[in-house]
Enzyme design. Structure first.
Site, PDB file in Angstrom:
ATOM      1  N   LYS A 200       0.851  -1.194   0.000  1.00  0.00           N
ATOM      2  CA  LYS A 200       0.000   0.000   0.000  1.00  0.00           C
ATOM      3  C   LYS A 200       0.882   1.238   0.000  1.00  0.00           C
ATOM      4  O   LYS A 200       1.694   1.430   0.896  1.00  0.00           O
ATOM      5  CB  LYS A 200      -0.906  -0.009   1.225  1.00  0.00           C
ATOM      6  CG  LYS A 200      -1.792   1.217   1.317  1.00  0.00           C
ATOM      7  CD  LYS A 200      -2.774   1.107   2.462  1.00  0.00           C
ATOM      8  CE  LYS A 200      -3.613   2.368   2.563  1.00  0.00           C
ATOM      9  NZ  LYS A 200      -4.550   2.316   3.691  1.00  0.00           N
ATOM     10  N   LYS A 253      -2.276  -1.627  -3.761  1.00  0.00           N
ATOM     11  CA  LYS A 253      -3.135  -0.448  -3.697  1.00  0.00           C
ATOM     12  C   LYS A 253      -2.313   0.820  -3.785  1.00  0.00           C
ATOM     13  O   LYS A 253      -1.307   0.899  -3.076  1.00  0.00           O
ATOM     14  CB  LYS A 253      -3.881  -0.494  -2.365  1.00  0.00           C
ATOM     15  CG  LYS A 253      -4.730   0.711  -2.087  1.00  0.00           C
ATOM     16  CD  LYS A 253      -5.318   0.594  -0.711  1.00  0.00           C
ATOM     17  CE  LYS A 253      -6.110   1.866  -0.450  1.00  0.00           C
ATOM     18  NZ  LYS A 253      -6.645   1.887   0.880  1.00  0.00           N
TER      19      LYS A 253
HETATM   20  C1  PBG Z   1      -7.122   3.452   5.561  1.00  0.00           C
HETATM   21  C2  PBG Z   1      -7.622   3.197   4.211  1.00  0.00           C
HETATM   22  C3  PBG Z   1      -7.539   4.113   3.185  1.00  0.00           C
HETATM   23  C4  PBG Z   1      -8.143   3.510   2.070  1.00  0.00           C
HETATM   24  C5  PBG Z   1      -8.575   2.244   2.448  1.00  0.00           C
HETATM   25  N1  PBG Z   1      -8.223   2.058   3.789  1.00  0.00           N
HETATM   26  C6  PBG Z   1      -7.049   5.501   3.182  1.00  0.00           C
HETATM   27  C7  PBG Z   1      -5.693   5.846   3.569  1.00  0.00           C
HETATM   28  O1  PBG Z   1      -4.816   5.001   3.743  1.00  0.00           O
HETATM   29  O2  PBG Z   1      -5.475   7.030   3.717  1.00  0.00           O
HETATM   30  C8  PBG Z   1      -8.262   4.171   0.745  1.00  0.00           C
HETATM   31  C9  PBG Z   1      -9.301   3.674  -0.172  1.00  0.00           C
HETATM   32  C10 PBG Z   1      -9.608   4.559  -1.309  1.00  0.00           C
HETATM   33  O3  PBG Z   1      -8.979   5.608  -1.552  1.00  0.00           O
HETATM   34  O4  PBG Z   1     -10.542   4.203  -2.030  1.00  0.00           O
HETATM   35  N2  PBG Z   1      -7.365   2.593   6.500  1.00  0.00           N
END
Ligand code: PBG
Length: 328
Positions: A200, A253
């Site tokens: 991520k 992601k």
């Molecule tokens: C945080 C989380 C995020 C997303 C999923 N889980 C945001 C972040 O890390 O700031 C992002 C999902 C998206 O942008 O669609 N727990």
């Protein structure tokens, strides 16, 4: 054998022949739909930066489950907007919080639907970071990795108890997959699977989500725990560590700026692999289509196909319902 014997256009001459030559498919069952359940709403509340997506009252969970199943979706991914936030994100493991309540309602309505819960505390902390804060050795407030693991493990067990089939840690703490696995097994949840957000990145493409889930960090950014977009070798290392710790599924992601990473992780692991077509990727298409700049239907199908072609087995996407209807 080159032209004129080789004529690649022969394979493109009709829909039937193109169908035979097609390498990649997208089916509704490949798509997972994210949902935002609120502890306080009684009506859906549209998210301004994500046209077509709303925060939902928990009372709509059963209907959402039925709709996802009717469309043949691969599953749903749940996020929660709690009544209360505090510094340690304790409402993340409240059994009466919006996520456990929504899981119970969905599994009761449609037991066969795959229900996945995001596991992270940023929706539950008053500062919006993905963990518990402490001063690091340079005197700067930062997320305390090992203290955060305890909160994540408690939340995962609460979601498993509520009936979640899969828990999906998205926090990027080191060691969380192993800690969650042992907490689940310790409580007898040996069948609850872990979908790790293994790779991520610290991405601007989460912008609209932070509205949707009300989780923008109140100070600083997430660069001390999420990955540097410049790194691809590190993705393979992160994926391998999570696999060793017991992850059942891996995820990359965001998706679109990281198709090369999806391909590399696919080649480096035998586990099923997902990719998260994140909020900013969704909203860009919605905005461009609303401005008359591109055809939304074609854009959605092309994007989803490209993520599958890169190597993702399944895609977490806000387009899931629309795409399932298009794919019929
Ligand atoms: C945080 C989380 C995020 C997303 C999923 N889980 C945001 C972040 O890390 O700031 C992002 C999902 C998206 O942008 O669609 N727990």
């Amino acid at each position: 054998m080159p032209f004129p014997v080789a004529r690649p256009r022969r394979l493109r001459q009709s829909p039937a022949i193109r169908a035979l030559a097609r390498e990649t498919t997208v089916e509704p069952g490949d798509l997972i739909y994210p949902l935002f359940f609120s502890a306080t709403l009684t009506e859906p509340r549209p998210i301004a930066t994500m046209p077509g997506i709303s925060q939902l009252p928990v009372s709509m969970a059963a209907a959402e489950a039925r709709e996802a199943a009717a469309l043949g979706l691969g599953g749903v991914l749940l996020f929660g907007l709690p009544k209360n936030k505090d510094a340690d994100g304790t409402s993340a493991y409240d059994p009466e919080g919006p996520v456990p309540r929504a899981v119970r309602a969905m599994k009761e309505a449609v037991p066969e639907l795959a229900v996945i819960t995001d596991v992270c505390v940023d929706e539950y902390t008053d500062h919006g970071h993905c963990g518990i804060l402490r001063k690091n050795r340079r005197g700067i407030l930062d997320v305390d990795n090992d203290a955060t693991l305890e909160v994540l493990a408690k939340a995962a067990v609460v979601y498993a108890k509520a009936g979640a089939d899969i828990v999906a840690p998205s926090d990027m703490m080191d060691g969380r997959v192993g800690r969650i696995r042992s907490a689940l097994d310790g409580d007898g949840f040996i069948e609850t699977a872990i979908l790790s957000y293994a790779v991520k990145y610290a991405s601007c493409f989460y912008g609209p989500f932070r509205d949707a889930a009300d989780c923008a960090p109140k100070f600083g950014d997430r660069a001390s725990y999420q990955m540097d977009p410049a790194n691809a070798r590190e993705a393979i290392r992160e994926a391998a560590l999570d696999e060793e710790e017991g992850a059942d599924f891996l995820m990359v992601k965001p998706a679109l700026s990281y198709l090369d990473v999806i391909a590399k992780v696919r080649a480096s692991s035998l586990l099923p692999l997902g990719a998260y077509n994140v909020s900013g990727e969704y909203s860009m298409i919605k905005a461009a289509a609303a401005a008359g700049m591109l055809d939304e239907t074609r854009a959605v199908l092309e994007v989803l196909t490209s993520i599958r072609r890169a190597g993702a087995d399944f895609i977490l996407t806000y387009h899931a319902k629309d795409a399932a209807k298009l794919l019929g």
